[in-house]
Structures are given as C-alpha cells and as structure tokens.
Design a protein around this motif. Structure first.
Motif, PDB file in Angstrom:
ATOM      1  N   GLU A 143      40.125  37.354  42.692  1.00  0.00           N
ATOM      2  CA  GLU A 143      41.129  37.845  41.737  1.00  0.00           C
ATOM      3  C   GLU A 143      42.456  38.203  42.400  1.00  0.00           C
ATOM      4  O   GLU A 143      43.523  37.993  41.821  1.00  0.00           O
ATOM      5  N   LYS A 144      42.400  38.742  43.613  1.00  0.00           N
ATOM      6  CA  LYS A 144      43.623  39.173  44.294  1.00  0.00           C
ATOM      7  C   LYS A 144      44.276  38.064  45.112  1.00  0.00           C
ATOM      8  O   LYS A 144      45.383  38.249  45.629  1.00  0.00           O
ATOM      9  N   ALA A 145      43.604  36.946  45.264  1.00  0.00           N
ATOM     10  CA  ALA A 145      44.076  35.881  46.135  1.00  0.00           C
ATOM     11  C   ALA A 145      44.946  34.891  45.367  1.00  0.00           C
ATOM     12  O   ALA A 145      44.880  34.775  44.140  1.00  0.00           O
ATOM     13  N   TYR A 146      45.761  34.147  46.120  1.00  0.00           N
ATOM     14  CA  TYR A 146      46.577  33.075  45.559  1.00  0.00           C
ATOM     15  C   TYR A 146      45.677  31.862  45.312  1.00  0.00           C
ATOM     16  O   TYR A 146      44.805  31.559  46.122  1.00  0.00           O
ATOM     17  N   PRO A 147      45.835  31.119  44.216  1.00  0.00           N
ATOM     18  CA  PRO A 147      46.843  31.255  43.167  1.00  0.00           C
ATOM     19  C   PRO A 147      46.403  32.114  41.985  1.00  0.00           C
ATOM     20  O   PRO A 147      47.137  32.254  41.017  1.00  0.00           O
ATOM     21  N   TYR A 148      45.203  32.683  42.073  1.00  0.00           N
ATOM     22  CA  TYR A 148      44.623  33.398  40.929  1.00  0.00           C
ATOM     23  C   TYR A 148      45.453  34.610  40.529  1.00  0.00           C
ATOM     24  O   TYR A 148      45.586  34.915  39.344  1.00  0.00           O
ATOM     25  N   CYS A 149      46.007  35.306  41.536  1.00  0.00           N
ATOM     26  CA  CYS A 149      46.777  36.515  41.238  1.00  0.00           C
ATOM     27  C   CYS A 149      48.054  36.202  40.472  1.00  0.00           C
ATOM     28  O   CYS A 149      48.655  37.105  39.867  1.00  0.00           O
ATOM     29  N   GLU A 150      48.491  34.920  40.499  1.00  0.00           N
ATOM     30  CA  GLU A 150      49.671  34.530  39.746  1.00  0.00           C
ATOM     31  C   GLU A 150      49.323  34.064  38.334  1.00  0.00           C
ATOM     32  O   GLU A 150      50.203  33.916  37.492  1.00  0.00           O
ATOM     33  N   LYS A 151      48.048  33.822  38.099  1.00  0.00           N
ATOM     34  CA  LYS A 151      47.597  33.393  36.772  1.00  0.00           C
ATOM     35  C   LYS A 151      47.173  34.564  35.903  1.00  0.00           C
ATOM     36  O   LYS A 151      47.270  34.508  34.667  1.00  0.00           O
ATOM     37  N   ALA A 152      46.680  35.620  36.534  1.00  0.00           N
ATOM     38  CA  ALA A 152      46.174  36.777  35.789  1.00  0.00           C
ATOM     39  C   ALA A 152      46.298  38.024  36.648  1.00  0.00           C
ATOM     40  O   ALA A 152      46.265  37.949  37.885  1.00  0.00           O
ATOM     41  N   THR A 153      46.450  39.164  36.003  1.00  0.00           N
ATOM     42  CA  THR A 153      46.522  40.435  36.725  1.00  0.00           C
ATOM     43  C   THR A 153      45.154  40.739  37.331  1.00  0.00           C
ATOM     44  O   THR A 153      44.156  40.771  36.611  1.00  0.00           O
ATOM     45  N   PRO A 154      45.079  40.947  38.654  1.00  0.00           N
ATOM     46  CA  PRO A 154      43.775  41.207  39.273  1.00  0.00           C
ATOM     47  C   PRO A 154      43.104  42.447  38.683  1.00  0.00           C
ATOM     48  O   PRO A 154      43.747  43.462  38.430  1.00  0.00           O
ATOM     49  N   ALA A 155      41.815  42.336  38.459  1.00  0.00           N
ATOM     50  CA  ALA A 155      41.033  43.454  37.948  1.00  0.00           C
ATOM     51  C   ALA A 155      39.620  43.345  38.498  1.00  0.00           C
ATOM     52  O   ALA A 155      39.081  42.237  38.631  1.00  0.00           O
ATOM     53  N   PRO A 156      38.985  44.473  38.817  1.00  0.00           N
ATOM     54  CA  PRO A 156      37.592  44.431  39.295  1.00  0.00           C
ATOM     55  C   PRO A 156      36.641  44.218  38.121  1.00  0.00           C
ATOM     56  O   PRO A 156      36.706  44.940  37.124  1.00  0.00           O
ATOM     57  N   ARG A 157      35.752  43.248  38.250  1.00  0.00           N
ATOM     58  CA  ARG A 157      34.843  42.939  37.135  1.00  0.00           C
ATOM     59  C   ARG A 157      33.379  42.830  37.574  1.00  0.00           C
ATOM     60  O   ARG A 157      32.529  42.472  36.769  1.00  0.00           O
ATOM     61  N   GLY A 158      33.093  43.148  38.814  1.00  0.00           N
ATOM     62  CA  GLY A 158      31.708  43.129  39.271  1.00  0.00           C
ATOM     63  C   GLY A 158      31.033  44.447  38.943  1.00  0.00           C
ATOM     64  O   GLY A 158      31.325  45.470  39.549  1.00  0.00           O
ATOM     65  N   HIS A 159      30.129  44.437  37.958  1.00  0.00           N
ATOM     66  CA  HIS A 159      29.432  45.650  37.520  1.00  0.00           C
ATOM     67  C   HIS A 159      28.058  45.692  38.178  1.00  0.00           C
ATOM     68  O   HIS A 159      27.166  44.910  37.841  1.00  0.00           O
ATOM     69  N   ARG A 160      27.890  46.599  39.112  1.00  0.00           N
ATOM     70  CA  ARG A 160      26.625  46.709  39.837  1.00  0.00           C
ATOM     71  C   ARG A 160      25.636  47.551  39.045  1.00  0.00           C
ATOM     72  O   ARG A 160      25.946  48.642  38.572  1.00  0.00           O
ATOM     73  N   THR A 161      24.418  47.047  38.909  1.00  0.00           N
ATOM     74  CA  THR A 161      23.375  47.786  38.209  1.00  0.00           C
ATOM     75  C   THR A 161      23.013  49.047  38.969  1.00  0.00           C
ATOM     76  O   THR A 161      22.836  49.009  40.190  1.00  0.00           O
ATOM     77  N   ASN A 162      22.921  50.160  38.260  1.00  0.00           N
ATOM     78  CA  ASN A 162      22.464  51.402  38.887  1.00  0.00           C
ATOM     79  C   ASN A 162      20.968  51.314  39.141  1.00  0.00           C
ATOM     80  O   ASN A 162      20.191  50.917  38.265  1.00  0.00           O
TER      81      ASN A 162
END
Length: 565
Positions: free
Chosen positions: A138-157
């Motif tokens: 998400e934070k890397a090029y070119p993805y960061c220019e296509k969309a605002t980086p956001a954390p989306r990995g939801h770890r199971t408790n």
C-alpha cells in the motif's frame, strides 16, 4: 457397500474457512439441511495460516486504530492495481470491497475476534498485541499514487499454535462451532470421489464419497490424530509432517472402505488449491520450480476439488499463477539495503510485498537474489530484533545475523564471495547512494522511509535466492482454480455458462487473488466466495423440499475431533 440417503439441500466439499462460511451462509438463507464433508477434521490450510483477514473501508478495528477514513472506493483503487488481471471483473472486485466492513461484522457475529493497535513496523508475523497491520504494498510505488495507503491486515485475536503462533485456527474454530450450533452436519475423514449426475441433463445432484464405516472407531481416530498432527507441523517441521502424513495415508488406504452416495440440490466445492499436486504443478506452473510446495498448505491441497469441477465440465483459469514469499522484514531495517541478482543489478523495489520480491527474482535474475547492506544498516537490524520479531521468525533472523551471511571490507570482495559481477554491484550501489545524496527518487522507486546510503564498511550480504527447503525456503500457494460467476460463485464451463447447482469457493475457485496475493487476501476471499456461494445456493433451492424422513449423519462437536489446533 453403497448406501443412499435422502437429499440434502447443500453439500459442501471441504471444511476449511471457505467451506464453513458457505455452510453458515446457506443456513442463514434458508437451507434446512447442510452437510460438510472434509478429508481430515476441518480447518484446512486456513487453520494453519497467520489468521490475517484483508479488510477495509472503515472497519471497527481501523476506526479504533485511527484509520477509519479508509473507504471502500479507496480499497478498490488499491486492489485494482494490486490484483490486476485477476479472474474477477470490476463489478465483483467492487462488491468485495463494498461489503468488506459488513463481512468483518458477520465474522464477529459468529465468534471470530479482531481488534488491537496498529503494528508500528513492517511485518507479516506481528506480535500478539497488535491487531492491525500493513500487509501489502500500500505504501509503495505505484500503489501509493493510486490510493491513499491504509492498513487492512486484520489479525485474529487468539493464542495461536505452532512455533510461529499461527492464529488461523482461532479464526476457523469459532465459525466451525457456530455452524454446528446452527445444525450444519459435519462428516470428517471423508473423501469425495465423484459426482452423482442427472440421467437427463447431466447436472450435478450429489456426491459419492469414501469414509470410515464408524467415524468414531479406532482406525478413524488414529487417522484423524496423525493427519491433524501432521498438519500442525507443516509450516516449520517438514520431515516430521511428512512422516505423520504418511502414516495417516496408510491408515486411510487400509481402513476407509465405506462408500456412500449423498444427493443434494446444490454442491459447493471448497477443497483447497493444488500446491501439493506435482503433476498439476509441472503442467500448469513451471514457475513453481524451486518453491516449497508445503508451508501453509496441507495434503488436502492436491487439486481434487478442481478436478471434480472439471469432471462436471467446469473450466479453469489462472492455473499458471503461484505466489511464493520472500519476506525480508521484520526488522524493517533490512529494507534499507538493496537486492541484486548475479549480474549486480537490482531486481526490483525492496519495499514491495514479499511475493512481488520473489516474482522479481524469478523474472529478472533466475530466482537468484542477494541482500546487500552496510555496517550502519546491519547495526540497525541487530538493534531492532527483539522489538520487531518474535518466536520462530526471531530465531531465523538471529541465525542470519550470526551465521547466515557473508562479510567483507569492500563491495568488490563481497561481490566475489557471492559470484556477483563486482563492477556492476559497485555501480548499482553508487547509483543508489547518489540518488539519496541528490534528493532524487530511487532508481527503482523505493520509498524514502526505507532509503539510507550504503557507504560504511564492512559490508554484509545475505543469499535470499529461492529454494524449496531449509531455513530459507520460499513457501508458496497456488492462486488459480475453477472459473466462477462473479455474482453467484457458480462454476462456469468453457462457454461461460454455469452447470446447474455446482459452486466453487476459496482456493478451489479463481477469485480475487488469482493473479497476485498479499497477506490476508486469500482468507478474505475465502470468506467472500464461501459466503457468496452459500447464499446463492440456498436462495436457488426449490420451494418444495423432500419430506421423506432424513437419515442424519453423525453430528460432531469440535471437542469430539482429535486435533492439536
């Protein structure tokens, strides 16, 4: 002996995450009789996974961690770039993103638990206290220019299991228990061998399967114990897993002789991928050579579900796609070095997801790769080991720092020890350093937060080339499978038409991650595709159901099943 039972509404082949989600969804949409048939005793590869679900659009966990501004459209714009050329159309990918928040709430309503702060460093193996992380590019090029980086990995408790503390079992188990409470019948130690076909139009109307005559008998119990214990050791103790699985297979060969036909109004195939089928891999995935065909997979990932679908006329897609992972984080400081091939050129951006790094090595340097760092970067890695790693991953990093590297006072000497072109490596490092000094973009567009000059001797190198065994093996999964309709999950034939009543989900189907994979996307697709198939199968059931007395299959609880999950 062939025994027939009254028709079920829905039969699910495979009791992993996709299969259990399909069963729950079918019951919720009105199916009165749902049976899950599983070759072991549930869980599949999902139960030995990291338990991370890719989700966005403003989930509760994102909001609590301060990232609630993420939207479904933002998630879509990132994934459209990341999974480009996947076997899903834009409408299906949008649905996957639009329903992401609701699916997480649905999982939680059936007992799954998520939550926790954002992991402050890059990793695919977070410590137990963290519940949210960046898992892709998400934070890397070119993805960061296509969309605002956001954390989306939801770890199971959960407490997790195994040396890496995988929490996939903590995700699957409560869903399985919920399914049983809803009346889903579960038949363990069962292998589906063929479909029952209609004599008139040939559509699927049930399955023929082989199992132990008494699922609670001694042979069945021994089979379950050896098979499930072998699965537990798959990710980190391959020789022991191979031995245990071999014993389980012998018990199955000589003990499972009970053959049953079970009719149904819909069949959902959720039996995993085909990373364990060598002939299918050789035929479809030549790029899998050198990758470890185990890790977070089980002996059930033998392509049997895909072949069943093909036997009914189902078409396949993206069978040539495989995802292997070469993670060089955590610690994050590893990313400040450069990865070069034997020719001395960089193979790609070091800050991309581990599967992309692996793919770049396969494509550009024959599977070879070497991570080069200077003494300052090396010291930073050593100082961050305790803070950013745990369990078996920490042991691996400590091995690399103590023994698994080479060291030299000059870049040329380091290059010679790895048989890298010394002149080209020196030029590559100079080009990398000059871009930093002149405040110019990195030559391969690595992000600034992972850039630091390689100038201080001694210099260090780690051979990260692709291999299929040992401490530095590269685990892999297959991504392709049966072609399915995006709206229903029904299997499609070569003409793009669905054979009636047949569905596929999870890695048996070609889905959202059929082209590229990032951590959490496969489990998220299991939930999405399983739920979609179960809902549509139940919605399409005839109004008039068979009223004959039903011979119920034995209903188990999770505690009844010998398992080390």
């Amino acid at each position: 002996m062939l025994i027939s039972s009254p028709p079920e509404d829905v039969i699910v082949v495979g009791g992993g995450l996709a299969g259990i989600c399909a069963a729950i969804a079918a019951v919720e949409k009105g199916a009165s009789s749902v049976t899950v048939l599983d070759r072991h005793c549930g869980g599949g590869a999902s139960a030995i996974s990291g338990g991370i679900v890719y989700a966005g659009g403003g989930t509760r966990t994102q909001r609590e961690a301060g990232y609630g501004e993420d939207t479904a459209d933002n998630m879509f714009r990132y994934l459209r770039e990341e999974v480009d050329f996947a076997a899903v159309d834009e409408e299906t990918l949008r649905r996957f993103c639009d329903e992401s928040v609701a699916r997480m709430e649905w999982l939680e309503s059936h007992g799954a638990k998520f939550g926790g702060p954002l992991c402050p460093y890059r990793t695919s193996y977070p410590k137990p206290e963290y519940g949210l992380l960046y898992t892709g590019s998400e934070k890397a090029y070119p993805y960061c220019e296509k969309a605002t980086p956001a954390p989306r990995g939801h770890r199971t408790n959960g407490k997790g299991s195994g040396a890496m503390k995988y929490t996939g079992g903590d995700l699957w188990r409560p869903l399985f228990e919920s399914a049983l409470k809803m009346g889903v019948k579960f038949q363990p130690a069962t292998r589906v061998q063929a479909f029952i076909r209609d004599d008139v139009d040939g559509h699927v109307k049930g399955v023929v399967y082989r199992c132990f005559y008494h699922s609670t008998g001694l042979r069945a119990k021994l089979y379950k114990w050896f098979a499930e214990t072998g699965k537990e050791y798959e990710p980190h103790l391959r020789p022991l897993a191979r031995l245990l699985n071999g014993v389980a297979e012998l018990i199955w060969k000589y003990g499972a002789k009970h053959v049953t036909s079970l009719e149904s109004r819909a069949v959902i195939l959720a039996a995993g991928g085909f990373i364990r089928n060598k002939s299918m891999l050789q035929e479809s995935c030549p790029n899998a050579a050198g990758l470890a065909t185990h890790g977070t997979s089980t002996t059930g990932d033998d392509g049997s579900g895909i072949k069943l679908g093909q036997s009914a006329g189902g078409a396949v897609s993206h069978l040539d796609r495989v995802s292997g992972w070469r993670f060089m984080y955590a610690p994050e400081a590893f990313l400040e070095g450069v990865i070069v091939g034997p020719g001395g050129e960089r193979v790609g951006p070091e800050d991309h997801y581990g599967a992309a790094v692996c793919g770049n090595m396969i494509q550009h340097s024959g599977g070879k790769g070497y991570l080069i760092l200077d003494s300052t970067q090396w010291s930073k890695v050593k100082s961050n080991v305790d803070e950013q790693t745990h369990s078996l991953w920490r042991m691996l990093v400590r091995y690399l720092l103590a023994f698994g590297h080479k060291k030299a006072t000059t870049l040329e000497a380091l290059a010679m020890s790895f048989k890298i072109d010394p002149g080209k490596l020196k030029y590559t490092v100079k080009e990398y350093n000059d871009a930093i000094a002149n405040k110019q973009p990195d030559p391969v567009r690595k992000q600034d937060q992972y850039r630091s000059p390689i100038v201080s001797p001694p210099f260090y190198g780690i051979d990260i080339s692709i291999r299929d065994d040992g401490l530095m093996m590269v685990p892999a999964i297959t991504l392709g499978g049966l072609r399915v309709d995006g709206r229903s999950g029904m299997v499609l034939n070569q003409a793009g038409q669905p054979p009636p009543r047949l569905y596929a989900a999870g890695r048996t189907a070609a889905g959202v991650c059929s082209n590229n994979y990032v951590t959490g996307l496969s489990l998220a697709d299991c939930v999405f595709s399983g739920k979609r198939a179960g809902e549509h199968a139940a919605h399409s059931l005839p109004e008039v159901r068979d009223s004959r007395p039903r011979e119920a299959l034995p209903v188990s609880t999770y505690n009844d099943l010998p398992s080390v999950l």
